[in-house]
Design an enzyme around this catalytic site. Sequence first.
Site, PDB file in Angstrom:
ATOM      1  CD  GLN A   1     -20.702 -22.649  -3.651  1.00 23.31           C
ATOM      2  OE1 GLN A   1     -20.737 -23.786  -4.402  1.00 23.31           O
ATOM      3  NE2 GLN A   1     -19.730 -21.925  -3.397  1.00 23.31           N
TER       4      GLN A   1
ATOM      5  CB  CYS B   1     -16.289 -22.826   1.647  1.00 22.28           C
ATOM      6  SG  CYS B   1     -16.512 -21.719   0.317  1.00 22.28           S
TER       7      CYS B   1
ATOM      8  CG  HIS C   1     -21.240 -21.984   0.843  1.00 21.63           C
ATOM      9  ND1 HIS C   1     -21.640 -20.563   0.628  1.00 21.63           N
ATOM     10  CD2 HIS C   1     -20.103 -22.361   0.424  1.00 21.63           C
ATOM     11  CE1 HIS C   1     -20.611 -20.100  -0.002  1.00 21.63           C
ATOM     12  NE2 HIS C   1     -19.704 -20.886  -0.090  1.00 21.63           N
TER      13      HIS C   1
ATOM     14  NE  ARG D   1      -3.953  -1.331   2.267  1.00 20.74           N
ATOM     15  CZ  ARG D   1      -4.309  -2.748   2.170  1.00 20.74           C
ATOM     16  NH1 ARG D   1      -3.253  -3.587   2.215  1.00 20.74           N
ATOM     17  NH2 ARG D   1      -5.252  -3.243   2.090  1.00 20.74           N
TER      18      ARG D   1
HETATM   19  N1  LIG Z   1     -14.611 -16.375   1.319  1.00 23.93           N
HETATM   20  C1  LIG Z   1     -14.704 -17.513   1.716  1.00 23.93           C
HETATM   21  O1  LIG Z   1     -15.616 -18.085   2.092  1.00 23.93           O
HETATM   22  C2  LIG Z   1     -13.627 -18.687   1.472  1.00 23.93           C
HETATM   23  C3  LIG Z   1     -13.795 -19.822   2.082  1.00 23.93           C
HETATM   24  C4  LIG Z   1     -12.636 -20.807   2.028  1.00 23.93           C
HETATM   25  C5  LIG Z   1     -11.697 -20.422   1.293  1.00 23.93           C
HETATM   26  N2  LIG Z   1     -11.459 -19.066   0.867  1.00 23.93           N
HETATM   27  C6  LIG Z   1      -9.957 -18.840   0.327  1.00 23.93           C
HETATM   28  O2  LIG Z   1      -9.518 -18.035   1.053  1.00 23.93           O
HETATM   29  C7  LIG Z   1      -8.486 -17.339   0.282  1.00 23.93           C
HETATM   30  C8  LIG Z   1      -9.010 -15.524   0.811  1.00 23.93           C
HETATM   31  O3  LIG Z   1     -10.240 -15.378   0.245  1.00 23.93           O
HETATM   32  P1  LIG Z   1     -11.075 -13.808   0.838  1.00 23.93           P
HETATM   33  O4  LIG Z   1     -12.546 -14.314   0.615  1.00 23.93           O
HETATM   34  O5  LIG Z   1     -10.756 -13.561   2.297  1.00 23.93           O
HETATM   35  O6  LIG Z   1     -10.646 -12.878  -0.179  1.00 23.93           O
HETATM   36  P2  LIG Z   1     -10.408 -11.309  -0.064  1.00 23.93           P
HETATM   37  O7  LIG Z   1     -11.504 -10.896   0.721  1.00 23.93           O
HETATM   38  O8  LIG Z   1     -10.364 -10.834  -1.580  1.00 23.93           O
HETATM   39  O9  LIG Z   1      -8.942 -11.164   0.541  1.00 23.93           O
HETATM   40  C9  LIG Z   1      -8.042 -11.364  -0.287  1.00 23.93           C
HETATM   41  C10 LIG Z   1      -6.649 -11.002   0.817  1.00 23.93           C
HETATM   42  O10 LIG Z   1      -5.322 -11.421   0.046  1.00 23.93           O
HETATM   43  C11 LIG Z   1      -4.662 -10.257   0.080  1.00 23.93           C
HETATM   44  N3  LIG Z   1      -3.957 -10.244  -1.155  1.00 23.93           N
HETATM   45  C12 LIG Z   1      -4.051 -10.057  -2.492  1.00 23.93           C
HETATM   46  N4  LIG Z   1      -3.226 -10.132  -3.104  1.00 23.93           N
HETATM   47  C13 LIG Z   1      -1.988 -10.275  -2.501  1.00 23.93           C
HETATM   48  C14 LIG Z   1      -0.605 -10.021  -3.064  1.00 23.93           C
HETATM   49  N5  LIG Z   1      -0.309  -9.869  -4.179  1.00 23.93           N
HETATM   50  N6  LIG Z   1       0.112 -10.064  -2.050  1.00 23.93           N
HETATM   51  C15 LIG Z   1      -0.084 -10.097  -0.514  1.00 23.93           C
HETATM   52  N7  LIG Z   1      -1.547 -10.121  -0.342  1.00 23.93           N
HETATM   53  C16 LIG Z   1      -2.543 -10.109  -1.219  1.00 23.93           C
HETATM   54  C17 LIG Z   1      -5.768  -9.030   0.121  1.00 23.93           C
HETATM   55  O11 LIG Z   1      -4.877  -7.727   0.531  1.00 23.93           O
HETATM   56  P3  LIG Z   1      -5.135  -6.323  -0.262  1.00 23.93           P
HETATM   57  O12 LIG Z   1      -5.756  -5.603   0.906  1.00 23.93           O
HETATM   58  O13 LIG Z   1      -3.756  -5.996  -0.032  1.00 23.93           O
HETATM   59  O14 LIG Z   1      -5.883  -6.377  -1.340  1.00 23.93           O
HETATM   60  C18 LIG Z   1      -6.607  -9.184   1.314  1.00 23.93           C
HETATM   61  O15 LIG Z   1      -5.924  -9.444   2.307  1.00 23.93           O
HETATM   62  C19 LIG Z   1      -8.734 -17.228  -1.018  1.00 23.93           C
HETATM   63  O16 LIG Z   1      -7.699 -18.160  -1.478  1.00 23.93           O
HETATM   64  C20 LIG Z   1     -10.012 -18.082  -1.106  1.00 23.93           C
HETATM   65  O17 LIG Z   1     -10.133 -18.837  -2.307  1.00 23.93           O
HETATM   66  C21 LIG Z   1     -12.271 -18.078   0.836  1.00 23.93           C
END
Ligand SMILES: NC(=O)c1ccc[n+]([C@@H]2O[C@H](COP(=O)([O-])OP(=O)(O)OC[C@H]3O[C@@H](n4cnc5c(N)ncnc54)[C@H](OP(=O)(O)O)[C@@H]3O)[C@@H](O)[C@H]2O)c1
Length: 353
Positions: free
Chosen positions: A173, A146, A239, A40
């Site tokens: 979902q 998930c 979900h 950032r």
């Molecule tokens: N949402 C769900 O229900 C769920 C359930 C199971 C698994 N997941 C998995 O969990 C992971 C996170 O999902 P989320 O839903 O929390 O996504 P999200 O809300 O989009 O958060 C992504 C995070 O990763 C950071 N990030 C992105 N690009 C980056 C980079 N190049 N270097 C360092 N940090 C970076 C972002 O930071 P910035 O603020 O800097 O962008 C943010 O903190 C994913 O792999 C997803 O598939 C999600």
Amino acid sequence: VGDRVPAAILGASGLIGQHFARLLDDHPRFEVTSLLAGERESPVTLGSVWQLPEDPPRSLADLRITSVGPAALARSGVRIAFSALPSGVAGPVETELRRRGVSVFSNASDHRMDDDVPLLVPEVNAAHLRALARPGRPLLVTNANCTTTGLVLGLAPVWGLLRPKAVHVASYQALSGAGLEGVAALHTTDNVVPYIRGEEEKVAEESRRILGAASRGRVRENRVRVLAHCVRVAVRDGHLEAITVEAAARPALSTLEQAFREFDPLADSSLPTAPHPPVLLRTELDRPQPLRDRWAGAPPRARGMAAVVGRLRWDPPYLRFFVLSHNAVRGGAGGSVLNAELADAEGLLPFPG
Ligand SMILES: NC(=O)c1ccc[n+]([C@@H]2O[C@H](COP(=O)([O-])OP(=O)(O)OC[C@H]3O[C@@H](n4cnc5c(N)ncnc54)[C@H](OP(=O)(O)O)[C@@H]3O)[C@@H](O)[C@H]2O)c1
């Protein structure tokens, strides 16, 4: 830090990262000392980017979110990393952290199907962790997608009784499954979207792996056929899945109900985030529902960690039921925290105490 293990949250500004912060606040074994996200221009604290409805944890709200690489993170003394990085970004970072002595518990899909990585839902396949862990080597453990997590939790109590030939699942979902950026409102308002990229394939291959047998340092996939339809609906969290099992055996419904009620494989452990019981059977005709059942799970630390099953019915050879689980808690951050607690309790984390 005392005798708690110094921990980092990767992707701390995101949806799963914030659930990690909530769940690790005052954790008896892990102490969050580092929060990381992308670069950032000006620094932010966790409190300033917080998006969940509840207040940010007081112990972490003023902690700065930084952007250091694996080498600096390992040098800082962190011994365990909880990863909520996007898939693609996560893979190399997690590999490098483990190489540098940090054990990683990840939500990302990059390493889920790696031969030496346990794809873990502790109530279902704790044996995989024991089979794949190497003494003295830092762990890399992933939780499942998930939707897969809810599916295998719903199946596990009755799996041995049914001898399934095929499993059909249709998911409903929640929007939060797509992270904080979510899905554009114009796509989801007054709408249902019958496609989520890569999801149906993940549900099939991950559940076959989790339901497989581990021996001699390897997991052999279960050969059951898994056919998934994955659909996005305008629900905030949770979900819902409609499951149809084609079964070779036909135990009485009462036997199956009893199996659901008695299922608690972690009953004798004292993992802080484990729900007891992990699967709740509802008998009302209209349950489970996301709005009413997404936060199921006790004790309080395990809220949102239990799956809720309902509408159990036979139409031989098909057993049908619904399961609901909180995608961001049970299927996300809480799943990883529970995985780390299990590894810690089993003495598989390579640090003292
Ligand atoms: N949402 C769900 O229900 C769920 C359930 C199971 C698994 N997941 C998995 O969990 C992971 C996170 O999902 P989320 O839903 O929390 O996504 P999200 O809300 O989009 O958060 C992504 C995070 O990763 C950071 N990030 C992105 N690009 C980056 C980079 N190049 N270097 C360092 N940090 C970076 C972002 O930071 P910035 O603020 O800097 O962008 C943010 O903190 C994913 O792999 C997803 O598939 C999600």
